[in-house]
Design a protein around this motif. Structure first.
Motif, PDB file in Angstrom:
ATOM      1  N   ARG A 165       2.587   3.176 -13.915  1.00  0.00           N
ATOM      2  CA  ARG A 165       2.064   4.030 -12.845  1.00  0.00           C
ATOM      3  C   ARG A 165       2.023   3.298 -11.503  1.00  0.00           C
ATOM      4  N   VAL A 166       1.526   2.058 -11.518  1.00  0.00           N
ATOM      5  CA  VAL A 166       1.380   1.326 -10.261  1.00  0.00           C
ATOM      6  C   VAL A 166       2.745   0.975  -9.677  1.00  0.00           C
ATOM      7  N   LEU A 167       3.668   0.491 -10.510  1.00  0.00           N
ATOM      8  CA  LEU A 167       5.002   0.153 -10.006  1.00  0.00           C
ATOM      9  C   LEU A 167       5.730   1.397  -9.503  1.00  0.00           C
ATOM     10  N   ALA A 168       5.574   2.503 -10.201  1.00  0.00           N
ATOM     11  CA  ALA A 168       6.222   3.743  -9.761  1.00  0.00           C
ATOM     12  C   ALA A 168       5.663   4.185  -8.416  1.00  0.00           C
ATOM     13  N   ASP A 169       4.362   4.061  -8.229  1.00  0.00           N
ATOM     14  CA  ASP A 169       3.746   4.419  -6.953  1.00  0.00           C
ATOM     15  C   ASP A 169       4.279   3.531  -5.834  1.00  0.00           C
ATOM     16  N   MET A 170       4.341   2.229  -6.077  1.00  0.00           N
ATOM     17  CA  MET A 170       4.878   1.293  -5.090  1.00  0.00           C
ATOM     18  C   MET A 170       6.327   1.624  -4.750  1.00  0.00           C
ATOM     19  N   PHE A 171       7.112   1.890  -5.785  1.00  0.00           N
ATOM     20  CA  PHE A 171       8.550   2.091  -5.608  1.00  0.00           C
ATOM     21  C   PHE A 171       8.849   3.349  -4.812  1.00  0.00           C
ATOM     22  N   THR A 172       8.107   4.420  -5.089  1.00  0.00           N
ATOM     23  CA  THR A 172       8.428   5.711  -4.487  1.00  0.00           C
ATOM     24  C   THR A 172       7.702   5.981  -3.179  1.00  0.00           C
ATOM     25  N   SER A 173       6.518   5.371  -2.986  1.00  0.00           N
ATOM     26  CA  SER A 173       5.613   5.874  -1.954  1.00  0.00           C
ATOM     27  C   SER A 173       5.066   4.804  -1.024  1.00  0.00           C
ATOM     28  N   SER A 174       5.771   3.724  -0.855  1.00  0.00           N
ATOM     29  CA  SER A 174       5.286   2.687   0.057  1.00  0.00           C
ATOM     30  C   SER A 174       5.162   3.241   1.478  1.00  0.00           C
ATOM     31  N   LEU A 175       4.094   2.863   2.152  1.00  0.00           N
ATOM     32  CA  LEU A 175       3.858   3.365   3.501  1.00  0.00           C
ATOM     33  C   LEU A 175       4.661   2.610   4.553  1.00  0.00           C
ATOM     34  N   LEU A 176       4.998   1.364   4.258  1.00  0.00           N
ATOM     35  CA  LEU A 176       5.610   0.500   5.271  1.00  0.00           C
ATOM     36  C   LEU A 176       4.797   0.572   6.567  1.00  0.00           C
ATOM     37  N   ASP A 177       3.508   0.383   6.408  1.00  0.00           N
ATOM     38  CA  ASP A 177       2.579   0.478   7.538  1.00  0.00           C
ATOM     39  C   ASP A 177       3.006  -0.440   8.675  1.00  0.00           C
ATOM     40  N   PRO A 178       3.041   0.052   9.916  1.00  0.00           N
ATOM     41  CA  PRO A 178       3.491  -0.771  11.052  1.00  0.00           C
ATOM     42  C   PRO A 178       2.702  -2.059  11.220  1.00  0.00           C
ATOM     43  N   GLY A 224       0.773  -1.220   0.000  1.00  0.00           N
ATOM     44  CA  GLY A 224       0.000   0.000   0.000  1.00  0.00           C
ATOM     45  C   GLY A 224       0.808   1.275   0.000  1.00  0.00           C
ATOM     46  N   THR A 225       0.205   2.302  -0.599  1.00  0.00           N
ATOM     47  CA  THR A 225       0.757   3.651  -0.678  1.00  0.00           C
ATOM     48  C   THR A 225      -0.367   4.615  -0.289  1.00  0.00           C
ATOM     49  N   PRO A 226      -0.099   5.920  -0.203  1.00  0.00           N
ATOM     50  CA  PRO A 226      -1.193   6.860   0.057  1.00  0.00           C
ATOM     51  C   PRO A 226      -2.284   6.829  -1.020  1.00  0.00           C
ATOM     52  N   GLN A 227      -1.914   6.378  -2.239  1.00  0.00           N
ATOM     53  CA  GLN A 227      -2.866   6.362  -3.345  1.00  0.00           C
ATOM     54  C   GLN A 227      -3.554   5.015  -3.544  1.00  0.00           C
ATOM     55  N   ASP A 264      -5.933  -2.696  -3.928  1.00  0.00           N
ATOM     56  CA  ASP A 264      -5.949  -1.905  -5.167  1.00  0.00           C
ATOM     57  C   ASP A 264      -4.819  -2.330  -6.098  1.00  0.00           C
ATOM     58  N   ILE A 265      -3.628  -2.527  -5.529  1.00  0.00           N
ATOM     59  CA  ILE A 265      -2.469  -2.937  -6.335  1.00  0.00           C
ATOM     60  C   ILE A 265      -2.731  -4.291  -6.977  1.00  0.00           C
ATOM     61  N   ALA A 266      -3.236  -5.233  -6.181  1.00  0.00           N
ATOM     62  CA  ALA A 266      -3.512  -6.571  -6.709  1.00  0.00           C
ATOM     63  C   ALA A 266      -4.576  -6.527  -7.799  1.00  0.00           C
ATOM     64  N   ILE A 267      -5.663  -5.754  -7.563  1.00  0.00           N
ATOM     65  CA  ILE A 267      -6.746  -5.670  -8.538  1.00  0.00           C
ATOM     66  C   ILE A 267      -6.264  -5.035  -9.842  1.00  0.00           C
ATOM     67  N   SER A 268      -5.361  -4.058  -9.745  1.00  0.00           N
ATOM     68  CA  SER A 268      -4.864  -3.379 -10.948  1.00  0.00           C
ATOM     69  C   SER A 268      -4.344  -4.375 -11.972  1.00  0.00           C
ATOM     70  N   PHE A 269      -3.633  -5.371 -11.504  1.00  0.00           N
ATOM     71  CA  PHE A 269      -3.053  -6.352 -12.424  1.00  0.00           C
ATOM     72  C   PHE A 269      -3.997  -7.520 -12.691  1.00  0.00           C
ATOM     73  N   ASP A 270      -4.710  -7.979 -11.664  1.00  0.00           N
ATOM     74  CA  ASP A 270      -5.627  -9.106 -11.870  1.00  0.00           C
ATOM     75  C   ASP A 270      -6.731  -8.742 -12.856  1.00  0.00           C
ATOM     76  N   SER A 289       4.516  12.965  -9.717  1.00  0.00           N
ATOM     77  CA  SER A 289       3.361  13.030  -8.823  1.00  0.00           C
ATOM     78  C   SER A 289       3.696  12.480  -7.445  1.00  0.00           C
ATOM     79  N   ALA A 290       4.762  11.664  -7.370  1.00  0.00           N
ATOM     80  CA  ALA A 290       5.208  11.134  -6.080  1.00  0.00           C
ATOM     81  C   ALA A 290       6.125  12.109  -5.347  1.00  0.00           C
ATOM     82  N   GLY A 291       6.434  13.233  -5.976  1.00  0.00           N
ATOM     83  CA  GLY A 291       7.248  14.248  -5.314  1.00  0.00           C
ATOM     84  C   GLY A 291       8.721  14.191  -5.645  1.00  0.00           C
ATOM     85  N   TRP A 292       9.107  13.329  -6.602  1.00  0.00           N
ATOM     86  CA  TRP A 292      10.515  13.296  -6.985  1.00  0.00           C
ATOM     87  C   TRP A 292      10.863  14.548  -7.793  1.00  0.00           C
TER      88      TRP A 292
END
Length: 461
Positions: free
Chosen positions: A128-141, A83-86, A91-97, A235-238
């Motif tokens: 778009r999805v891979l870029a979002d994952m790569f740049t913006s992962s939340l690493l949720d506790p 997961g990311t903020p977006q 959502d990530i799984a559904i994007s590809f499935d 869009s990820a702020g880079w």
């Protein structure tokens, strides 16, 4: 394409044709991000990979003066899908499935890759999805703790596979304290002790524009892919307009290894002994890698190989038997594997060593060289029918080799390998030092006769 094409880190753009009339392009963005593509005529799908030259060897122990990061690379492989903020993990799984695509990641000793294979029309979504994952992962506790359990189960599964255990212990036996000798996935202890803060630090230190390499193969428009990528990264702020240089490739000078462990026995109540006997090999950029691929093919790859014929066909001592020769930036290994009943293990180990020394002493025949060239060429051509393989070839070329080698050039290099090249390299390998790993019901004392005998001279002609 005639010959290999160099990939200088600082060169902004490269365009050339490769075997099969594919179009290869490489662009260095202002920020230091590198993008490589290979457009394949007639392809209706594409595979895209987001790479960093960071693997298990780049993690730190608590004694290194850095925050302990053992296991962080493997943790990130899992967490970037969570997961990311977006996008949520679902959502990530559904994007590809939803489009019949495939997505996954690979953690290795010297790199990590997040990739997806989709129809050509879905390539913008995949970027778009891979870029979002790569740049913006939340690493949720909470996800971090959940994945800790998942990774521990993954390690337990590998620990129940004696072949996996033998492989891990073989790397450790040959490479010792070298970082490449550590398990890729970490250990149960390192995963249990890993902290979210340490993994976050590892993420932020290594997932930057200077580290990112994007490779795409198949039905790809290079310029359109770059536009999609820059929009996603922006869009990820880079800061894509901020000048940056790509990180340097790894040093290739092989360090002196500590004395290897001669014999390692891991007792398991299994029906077979999983046996690996081997020696230090050559690095990935060594000029002898092509000769090594020919040697490995003749010696232990396929049903006509010497190991298969001697151990299985003529003596019936094993079902699975083969050799392997991984190469890394500053180290390599050459190993021989077999699975056999415990009573046969000493005999199989002795045969492995004697066959390698016979190759070193007596060389190979012209027929064997011709068969090896045909086997390597055919296997490479078949593999390149898959855009995954082409995408991975681009990543390896950029991250490790610094040159692109197409099928025609690869076959030309194989054709130049001589019997003397193979025999000389075999002599170097056969000179040892040898390490033996046995997983199963085995007695260490039974293997001393194999390990303790004097190695043949490295100058055998």
């Amino acid at each position: 394409m005639n010959g290999a094409v160099d990939l200088p880190l600082g060169q902004a753009d490269l365009t050339f044709r490769a075997a099969g009339d594919t179009l290869v392009r490489r662009t260095l963005l202002t920020s230091g991000v590198r993008v490589l593509s290979e457009r394949v005529p007639g392809s209706r799908s594409a595979t895209v990979g987001f790479w960093v030259a960071v693997g298990s060897r780049d993690e730190h122990s608590a004694e290194s003066g850095h925050r302990a990061t053992y296991g962080s690379t493997h943790f990130l492989e899992h967490l970037l899908f969570k997961g990311t903020p977006q996008r949520t993990a679902l959502d990530i799984a559904i994007s590809f499935d939803a489009v019949g695509g495939e997505h996954n990641a690979i953690t290795a000793k010297e790199h990590t890759c997040y990739y997806a294979r989709v129809q050509d029309r879905d390539l913008p979504m995949a970027i778009r999805v891979l870029a979002d994952m790569f740049t913006s992962s939340l690493l949720d506790p909470d996800e971090f703790e959940s994945e800790r359990g998942v990774i521990l189960e993954e390690l337990a599964m590998a620990g129940d596979d004696p072949a996996d255990v033998a492989s891990e212990r073989f790397f450790e036996a040959v490479l010792g304290a070298h970082p490449l000798g550590r398990p890729i996935g970490g250990t149960p202890d390192s995963i249990r002790s890993a902290t979210r803060d340490a993994v976050w630090e590892h993420y932020r230190a290594n997932y930057r524009p200077a580290d990112l390499v994007v490779t795409i193969a198949g039905a790809v428009d290079h310029d359109a892919a770059i536009a999609e990528l820059e929009a996603a990264l922006g869009s990820a702020g880079w800061a894509l307009d901020e000048p940056g240089e790509p990180v340097a490739r790894r040093a290739t000078a092989a360090p002196a290894l500590e004395a290897p462990t001669p014999i390692t026995v891991v007792e398991r109540p299994t029906e077979q002994v999983n046996l690996i006997l081997g020696v230090p090999g050559v690095v990935a950029t060594d000029d002898r890698r092509v000769a090594l691929s020919v040697l490995n093919t003749i010696f232990g790859s396929g049903m006509s190989s010497r190991l298969f014929q001697q151990v299985r066909e003529r003596r019936g001592l094993a079902y699975s038997v083969y050799s392997f020769a991984p190469g890394y930036s500053d180290a390599g290994l050459f190993g021989m594997y077999a699975g056999c009943t415990p009573s046969k293990a000493p005999t199989v180990a002795a045969l492995m060593r004697s066959e390698l020394e016979r190759l070193a002493s007596h060389g190979v025949t012209a027929d064997e060289l011709e068969r090896a060239a045909g086997q390597l060429g055919g296997a490479a051509a078949l593999a390149l029918e898959d855009s995954d393989t082409r995408m991975s070839r681009l990543g390896r070329a950029e991250l490790m080799l610094g040159e692109f080698v197409d099928l025609d050039e690869a076959l030309r290099r194989v054709s130049l390998v001589t019997a003397d090249d193979v025999q000389s390299l075999a002599a170097d390998l056969a000179a040892g030092p040898y390490s033996l790993v046995a997983v199963g019901s085995a007695d260490e004392s039974e293997f001393h006769a194999v390990i303790d005998q004097p190695a043949i001279r490295s100058d055998v002609a």
